[in-house]
Every structure is written in C-alpha cells, then in structure tokens.
Design an enzyme around this catalytic site. Sequence first.
Site, PDB file in Angstrom:
ATOM      1  N   GLN A  11      19.981 -85.776 -38.911  1.00 16.52           N
ATOM      2  CA  GLN A  11      19.091 -85.211 -39.911  1.00 16.52           C
ATOM      3  C   GLN A  11      19.346 -83.719 -40.101  1.00 16.52           C
ATOM      4  O   GLN A  11      19.578 -82.993 -39.140  1.00 16.52           O
ATOM      5  CB  GLN A  11      17.635 -85.413 -39.475  1.00 16.52           C
ATOM      6  N   SER A  92      21.942 -87.710 -32.787  1.00 15.43           N
ATOM      7  CA  SER A  92      20.619 -88.316 -32.990  1.00 15.43           C
ATOM      8  C   SER A  92      20.767 -89.610 -33.805  1.00 15.43           C
ATOM      9  O   SER A  92      21.408 -90.552 -33.347  1.00 15.43           O
ATOM     10  CB  SER A  92      19.676 -87.298 -33.642  1.00 15.43           C
ATOM     11  N   LEU A  93      20.229 -89.670 -35.035  1.00 11.08           N
ATOM     12  CA  LEU A  93      20.338 -90.926 -35.788  1.00 11.08           C
ATOM     13  C   LEU A  93      21.793 -91.303 -36.028  1.00 11.08           C
ATOM     14  O   LEU A  93      22.123 -92.486 -36.210  1.00 11.08           O
ATOM     15  CB  LEU A  93      19.592 -90.814 -37.121  1.00 11.08           C
ATOM     16  N   ARG A 117      13.007 -96.473 -37.559  1.00  7.64           N
ATOM     17  CA  ARG A 117      13.001 -95.318 -36.656  1.00  7.64           C
ATOM     18  C   ARG A 117      12.374 -94.105 -37.349  1.00  7.64           C
ATOM     19  O   ARG A 117      11.550 -93.393 -36.778  1.00  7.64           O
ATOM     20  CB  ARG A 117      14.441 -95.015 -36.226  1.00  7.64           C
ATOM     21  N   HIS A 201      12.731 -85.856 -30.073  1.00 10.94           N
ATOM     22  CA  HIS A 201      13.398 -85.704 -28.777  1.00 10.94           C
ATOM     23  C   HIS A 201      12.503 -84.976 -27.765  1.00 10.94           C
ATOM     24  O   HIS A 201      12.945 -84.078 -27.056  1.00 10.94           O
ATOM     25  CB  HIS A 201      14.756 -85.000 -28.936  1.00 10.94           C
ATOM     26  N   GLN A 250      16.728 -92.018 -26.220  1.00 10.33           N
ATOM     27  CA  GLN A 250      17.135 -90.869 -27.027  1.00 10.33           C
ATOM     28  C   GLN A 250      15.961 -90.221 -27.773  1.00 10.33           C
ATOM     29  O   GLN A 250      15.964 -89.014 -28.021  1.00 10.33           O
ATOM     30  CB  GLN A 250      18.206 -91.347 -28.020  1.00 10.33           C
TER      31      GLN A 250
END
Length: 313
Positions: A11, A92-93, A117, A201, A250
């Site tokens: 992101q 991340s994603l 998510r 996170h 994560q």
Amino acid sequence: MPNVVLLFPGQGSQAPGMGRVLAQRFPAAHEVFAAADEVIGAPLSRLCFHGPADELTRTLNAQPALLTHGAAVWAVVRDVVAPMVVAAAGHSLGEFTAYHAADALALPEAVRLVRKRGELMYDSGVRRPGVMAAILGDMTSSIEDVCAEASSEGIVVPANFNSPGQIVISGEPAGVERAMVLAKAAGAKRVIKLNVSGAFHSPLMTEAAAGLEEALGMAHLADPRFPVYANVNGQPVRDAALARRLLVDQLTAPVQWIREIEAIAAAHADALYVEMGPGAVLKGLVKKIAPALKVVTCGTAAEVDALLAMVTA
C-alpha cells in the site's frame, strides 16, 4: 538467461492511471483486470485506470488494486520470465501477490483474500483507532527503546523496517505522537504521520488477524513453485501451511524488509530484481539495503518491453 527475483509493492504505491495502458496494450493484462472486477463485483479496473485518488487509496480498494496490477504485469511477462524466477517477495499485501505469482494462490482467490484483508484492517482501524508514522534518518536511540518509552502514553511498536534510515511505527495515537517527539529528540531527520486508516502491523490488528486466519483457512493455498520470502522473519517459505500462518502473523508483526532483502541477496547476489507493479518504492528501498543489486521496475507497458528485451538479449 539471468536469474530473476520478483518483488511486489504494498500500500502506498497505488496511483490513478495504474495499469491503464498496460491493459490496452496486452490482452493478458486486460483479462486479469476484468477477472478482478468480476470477483469483487465492482469496477476495480476503472478505479485503477481513472481514480479518483481518494477512493483508490481506501484500504479495501488499494489492496486488491495493487495485487491486480502486479498480477496483470506478471501475466504479460510470465511465459518468458517464469523459467528464470528463483525467488519472490512482497511488501505487506505484496506478499499475497508473490504467492499468486508462485502458483500458490489462483487469481480469484488472491483478489478475494486481499479485498477481505483490506476490509478487516479498515474495520479494526474503526474499532481501535490507530495511526502510523515514518521515522527518517539515524537516531542515537534504537527504535525499540523509543517505542518502549512512548508506550507509557499508549501502544506503539515498530511496524516496517523498510531500509536503513527509514522505519515506520504504528499504534495508538497518543503513543505514536509521543514516539514521534522522542524520535526527533534522538536525532531523527524527519517524522511524518502517514495517511492510513489504522495501526497496521501492530497489536491493534489482532481482530483483523483472526478474521484473516478464518478466510485463509477456507482458501485453497498450494505450495509455492519457488520460495517466497516472508515479511515476518525474512526467511524463504516453501509450503502452504507455513505460508498461511505467516500471512496471518504479518498483520500484527513488523515487516522485516531489510532482513528479507539481505537474506535474498545472500542467496541470489547476481540475480535481476524486478519490482512488478506501479511505481518504484521497492527499487529505492532495495538500493539502500543492498546497493550492489541490479533492480528494475516493471509496471508500465514500456517497462514490460524493456524487461523482455533485457532478459532475452
């Protein structure tokens, strides 16, 4: 024929116009965007191609948009590049996009999961409001010590170890505000609050992690065809069960991007590192972590042409 390491952004890399010319030029890319629209039941492609930016930036849109763009680029170059790939990683994603590229997640499954998510993370942010901030420059104190001291005001933890001199913190607003003050006092060059909808996170995402665990439990996840390095510990993942667990972890653990790139570089120092998706955020971070690595971006039609010319020369 060079070895290739695939990198997929997270992101923040999204921008209106992403993938538009790519989808016009390449039928394979067009098909990926059309498939994502069908899965979501909304015109995600229109949002990618034309914006508006504020709508595209919403967590539940940005996540599937970035995965779809990464998958679209991969679909275009896959036939040529796939035999060269030795590893992948995503920020991340982007880790979900990496598993898709590694044949562990089919596209519809991957799009559904990151949409879910994004929704879970947004909802967690509403229920337990939190913020994130980037800390730039070297400090006389460790980020762990800064966060520990600031936690007397509210939960705050390191969230992203992006590169030397770039760390992101995450947590409750009062804790993050206090940590920003302490970071400046410890010599940080700049502290910048990020435009996000929650404390990603961090422990504030515990509820989202439970929801994601349930969604992943119902999803079909195969063993990846090549190792995907994990944000949580920087280590290669080769089986679906471990992938599931680390993708859940994560959400509440920091992204160990520095450790991850160092581990991949130790195994594949001579590979070509390809950032697949919009922008060049990861290229910049990788060059700060391991300056000797060769890194290129591949998110536009012109960059696809350049990559294919490079690997087939």
